[in-house]
Scaffold this motif. Structure first.
Motif, PDB file in Angstrom:
ATOM      1  N   TYR A  33      49.118  41.025  39.994  1.00 35.30           N
ATOM      2  CA  TYR A  33      48.174  42.130  40.161  1.00 35.30           C
ATOM      3  C   TYR A  33      48.407  42.805  41.514  1.00 35.30           C
ATOM      4  O   TYR A  33      48.870  42.190  42.483  1.00 35.30           O
ATOM      5  N   ASN A  67      46.129  43.400  43.900  1.00 37.80           N
ATOM      6  CA  ASN A  67      44.766  42.904  44.098  1.00 37.80           C
ATOM      7  C   ASN A  67      44.135  43.548  45.329  1.00 37.80           C
ATOM      8  O   ASN A  67      44.807  43.886  46.295  1.00 37.80           O
ATOM      9  N   ASP A  82      40.411  43.277  47.861  1.00 37.13           N
ATOM     10  CA  ASP A  82      39.262  42.425  48.188  1.00 37.13           C
ATOM     11  C   ASP A  82      38.270  43.277  48.967  1.00 37.13           C
ATOM     12  O   ASP A  82      38.465  43.564  50.140  1.00 37.13           O
ATOM     13  N   LYS A 119      43.776  45.768  40.037  1.00 41.06           N
ATOM     14  CA  LYS A 119      42.653  44.822  40.017  1.00 41.06           C
ATOM     15  C   LYS A 119      41.733  45.064  41.228  1.00 41.06           C
ATOM     16  O   LYS A 119      42.151  45.038  42.373  1.00 41.06           O
ATOM     17  N   THR A 151      38.667  43.531  43.250  1.00 44.30           N
ATOM     18  CA  THR A 151      37.965  42.272  43.482  1.00 44.30           C
ATOM     19  C   THR A 151      36.860  42.500  44.507  1.00 44.30           C
ATOM     20  O   THR A 151      37.103  43.085  45.555  1.00 44.30           O
ATOM     21  N   SER A 192      33.668  40.748  46.773  1.00 40.72           N
ATOM     22  CA  SER A 192      32.995  39.560  47.300  1.00 40.72           C
ATOM     23  C   SER A 192      31.589  39.972  47.726  1.00 40.72           C
ATOM     24  O   SER A 192      31.422  40.780  48.635  1.00 40.72           O
ATOM     25  N   THR A 194      32.116  43.687  34.679  1.00 39.15           N
ATOM     26  CA  THR A 194      33.107  42.967  35.471  1.00 39.15           C
ATOM     27  C   THR A 194      33.236  41.530  34.967  1.00 39.15           C
ATOM     28  O   THR A 194      32.465  41.096  34.113  1.00 39.15           O
ATOM     29  N   GLU A 195      34.221  40.802  35.499  1.00 40.61           N
ATOM     30  CA  GLU A 195      34.414  39.407  35.157  1.00 40.61           C
ATOM     31  C   GLU A 195      34.237  38.542  36.408  1.00 40.61           C
ATOM     32  O   GLU A 195      34.382  39.020  37.529  1.00 40.61           O
ATOM     33  N   LYS A 231      35.259  35.679  38.993  1.00 38.20           N
ATOM     34  CA  LYS A 231      36.399  34.932  39.522  1.00 38.20           C
ATOM     35  C   LYS A 231      35.940  33.619  40.150  1.00 38.20           C
ATOM     36  O   LYS A 231      36.545  32.586  39.947  1.00 38.20           O
ATOM     37  N   ASP A 232      34.880  33.648  40.957  1.00 43.06           N
ATOM     38  CA  ASP A 232      34.346  32.451  41.606  1.00 43.06           C
ATOM     39  C   ASP A 232      32.821  32.599  41.637  1.00 43.06           C
ATOM     40  O   ASP A 232      32.275  33.332  42.452  1.00 43.06           O
ATOM     41  N   ILE A 243      33.607  38.641  41.963  1.00 41.47           N
ATOM     42  CA  ILE A 243      33.805  39.214  40.642  1.00 41.47           C
ATOM     43  C   ILE A 243      34.963  40.200  40.699  1.00 41.47           C
ATOM     44  O   ILE A 243      35.383  40.619  41.785  1.00 41.47           O
ATOM     45  N   PHE A 244      35.505  40.571  39.517  1.00 43.55           N
ATOM     46  CA  PHE A 244      36.637  41.487  39.520  1.00 43.55           C
ATOM     47  C   PHE A 244      36.665  42.318  38.248  1.00 43.55           C
ATOM     48  O   PHE A 244      36.006  42.013  37.268  1.00 43.55           O
TER      49      PHE A 244
END
Length: 456
Positions: free
Chosen positions: A3, A5, A7, A35, A37, A39, A71-72, A74-75, A81-82
């Motif tokens: 990806y 990516n 943040d 992607k 992402t 936090s 969204t999905e 991640k942690d 989420i991402f």
């Protein structure tokens, strides 16, 4: 997966938050790799994501396209989420205005932050012309889109009504109907007259209709056709078709039953097998990379992403071996222990420095099991005690990882009825030395062994 990516750190609070430029640039060629992402923190700590929490992302693209998507996670514990832009979405190049929300099942909702990012039009995509799109995932947004479409339809109907009023001003409905009826009657009379002619008025030849291209062969009779239709050997029933359509089409072997996958000497177990999602039969070259050092035949099973899986295989020495991948991390090869592996062979050492067997029923002996554990049993007597005086010596392969001391039972002869003990050293060179005995009167009358240790 690879990806591009990003943040993006967002703190959820009520302070003034102006839209920020996220300093993110994707390309129209970032297909399934763009992607975003996020936090999320609240009050200085990560915002936990539970099953009742739903991250929502609204995006308005430069050409007017709008998307409201889920969204999905991640942690969940770290509030990460991402969302990966779809191939259609990255075609909408230009500046993208976006806002992130957090919704809860109890009706609560949080606006996280507004931000923007860029999608650059790749050179190879200079001719694309994306069409404005509208995609929603909640009822209220869908309702607004449908209302907008209804307003457009109402405007079109109003325009059509105005045009019909113009036609009414040109000619009355009754006059137009009379003309249409007269035209229909005239056309029907002409058509009926023409259809009644049998003298080929247009002089059509067999070549013009293609009869010269047909083979003059006999066709099946109705009886033959009916017999063919009733032939259930040639035709399948609806139930048979349903059964076949529901059959599993995923192959786990070749058509001849041999392994579907072969791991060559230049192939890597860790790289090749995860390409096959599901359950397959495989075999391997004895020199395959990350193999156990011998030829294998076995089975590989993994999840849809190739990040969790198991190898169960058998070598030519009739051993069963296992290897697994967990969250993308491979384990070492491990042999499965069988009942045959549990059988051990006992050996009798050569006694030194005056030591001899206590009796025939308690002879000193040693063995090693399939787990690499060495066990020493039995009793000796009559020898010399000392820190460097060996009672006997274990061969290579039966020696401990480090010098190990053990306490055992000693004779109480001459010491009354109090239990006596001895301290014995098993050194890394295999020396077994009875170093000390609490029986100071008869220290070598009876020394017993009964302990285990791991080998090198």
């Amino acid at each position: 997966m690879i990806y591009k990516n990003t943040d993006v750190q967002f703190e959820i609070n009520s302070q003034i938050k102006r839209s920020i430029s996220a300093n993110i640039q994707f390309s129209t060629q970032d297909i399934d790799t763009a992607k975003l992402t996020f936090s999320l923190t609240k009050d200085g700590v990560p915002l936990p994501i539970s099953k009742a929490t739903h991250g929502k992302l609204f995006m308005r693209f430069a050409d007017g396209s709008k998307f409201y998507v889920n969204t999905e996670v991640k942690d969940a514990l770290e509030g990460v989420i991402f969302y990966v832009l779809t191939p259609d979405q990255v075609t909408h190049y230009g500046t993208v205005q976006a806002e992130l929300y957090v919704n809860y099942n109890n009706g609560q909702s949080l606006s996280v932050h507004k931000f923007s990012f860029e999608i650059d039009r790749a050179l190879v995509d200079q001719d694309i012309a994306p069409v404005a799109e509208y995609y929603v995932q909640d009822f209220e947004s869908l309702k607004a889109v449908i209302q907008e479409m209804a307003d457009d339809a109402e405007q079109i109907l109003t325009e059509l009504q105005a045009k019909f009023e113009t036609l009414d001003n040109i000619e009355t409905k009754e006059g137009a109907q009379e003309k249409a009826d007269a035209a229909e009657a005239g056309a029907k009379a002409y058509t009926d007259e023409h259809a009644a002619k049998t003298n080929n008025p247009h002089k059509v030849t067999k070549s013009q209709v293609g009869l010269s291209n047909l083979d003059n062969v006999k066709q099946a009779t109705k009886a033959e056709f009916d017999a063919h239709t009733a032939d259930n050997v040639r035709h399948i029933t609806a139930d048979e078709r349903t059964t076949w359509n529901k059959g599993q089409l995923f192959k786990i072997t070749k058509d001849d039953g041999q392994p579907l996958v072969y791991v060559n000497a230049t192939d890597d177990f860790h790289e090749l097998l995860p390409r096959y999602k599901g359950f397959v039969h495989f075999s391997s070259n004895p020199n395959a990379i990350n193999g156990p050092g011998g030829a294998l035949r076995g089975f590989w099973s993994c999840n849809a992403t190739g990040t969790y899986g198991q190898i169960i295989a058998f070598d030519n020495s009739n051993r069963t071996l296992r290897k697994s991948i967990t969250n993308g991390v491979w384990s070492d090869w491990a042999a499965v222990i069988t009942s045959a592996d549990a059988v051990v062979t006992w050996q009798t050492p050569t006694l030194l420095n005056g030591w001899r067997q206590y009796d025939t029923e308690q002879k000193v002996r040693f063995s090693k099991n399939a787990l690499g554990e060495v066990e020493i049993l039995g009793s000796i007597k009559g020898g010399t005690l000392g820190f460097e005086v060996s009672a006997f010596q274990l061969p290579e392969g039966f020696r401990p990882l480090q010098p190990s001391h053990f306490i055992g039972v000693a004779s109480s002869v001459g010491m009354g009825s109090a239990p006596q003990f001895h301290r014995t050293l098993v050194d890394t060179d295999g020396k077994v030395c009875v170093q000390y005995c609490s029986n100071t009167v008869n220290p070598n009358e009876f020394i017993s062994f009964g302990f285990k240790f791991r080998t090198t």
